[in-house]
Design an enzyme around this catalytic site. Sequence first.
Site, PDB file in Angstrom:
ATOM      1  N   HIS A 207       0.060   0.688   0.248  1.00  0.00           N
ATOM      2  CA  HIS A 207       0.478   1.459   1.427  1.00  0.00           C
ATOM      3  C   HIS A 207       0.987   0.502   2.522  1.00  0.00           C
ATOM      4  CE1 HIS A 207       0.602   4.527   4.449  1.00  0.00           C
ATOM      5  NE2 HIS A 207      -0.188   5.378   3.806  1.00  0.00           N
ATOM      6  N   GLU A 317       6.182   2.061   0.329  1.00  0.00           N
ATOM      7  CA  GLU A 317       4.943   1.967  -0.442  1.00  0.00           C
ATOM      8  C   GLU A 317       5.196   2.070  -1.946  1.00  0.00           C
ATOM      9  OE1 GLU A 317       2.387   5.056   1.115  1.00  0.00           O
ATOM     10  OE2 GLU A 317       3.462   5.012   3.024  1.00  0.00           O
TER      11      GLU A 317
END
Length: 346
Positions: A207, A317
């Site tokens: 992330h 991500e």
Amino acid sequence: MVDRGRKPSALASTPGLPPQPQVAFSADNSRVTATLPTGESVSVLLYGATVVSWKDKNGDEKLWLSEAAKLDGSKPVRGGIPLVFPVFGTAPGHAQTKELPQHGFARSSRWEFLGKSTSESTPTPTTPAFAATATSAAGAVAAAAADLSVKLDFGLSSSGLSEDARAKWPYAFNAIYSVTLNTDSLTTNLVITNDDERSWECQMLMHTYLRVNDITSVSIHGLENASFVDKTTSPISTSTQITSALTISSETDRVYTPAGDDPASIPITVFEGDQPKYTVLRDNLANVVVWNPWIEKAQGMADFEPKDGYKNMLCVEPGAVATWQVLEPGDALEGAQTIVLGGKQN
């Protein structure tokens, strides 16, 4: 080599060796920081094995970290590079992960630091580095130092989870996470092994919060003709990226699968204006989530500060999240990203 806690002092000062990367722990042993001789650095919290800082040789930060991020282990970190495993988001309809909190437990578990390793590429008579420094032994040492990299390894297993996490996801696994710092790039690599006697399904994602100067001047390339799931619509919709570049002008939360037979091989390049700022290379991670909360959502997140911080961040991500990855007993799932400064491609 793996670093030893009590290595002889003479080893660090052997004549002729180039300066070596330095690895240090914080006073409370909550984070480890690696610094290259040329000045680049990376810092990783043991909580979540979360990369919370990546700086170039000039000390310029490349990752966005919320000013309100909790770094004391009380909740997942807002910013940096949190790890998502074994579920992306929440999956109330998935039997094995339906009880888990958002994004699973990897980002909220304390990982063990397993050690460091270093490598270097020595200049040869055919390389520019050698030609530029051949007149000076000190120069040759400096050139070798510039090619050094440092890798930090972290581990997490089912036995190291909290009782609550084990109750909600009672499967045996082992995870090794490596963070490798080079002079112009950062690589994060996650290997998950099924140590159980049963098969189980999972998802994984990195992330990554990239720091930008002005989100309105940012464009993302490499997603043309990619299918994507738009999570900002109700109901959630599926579409295809038509334009050659994606720009951000409102809340964005999309799960892309780049076009082609090998979606993970497509580089994703983030431009600011007409200059490439980052190139994200992926290994075995077919999906790319692009996220920016924009104005209203940023206002509603208690740990997102400053509230106009959405102007200075972009999440790109890499992950394997569009489908479930099935691991049979003994199987391993590996995925990696390399973030290269500028438009370079490894």
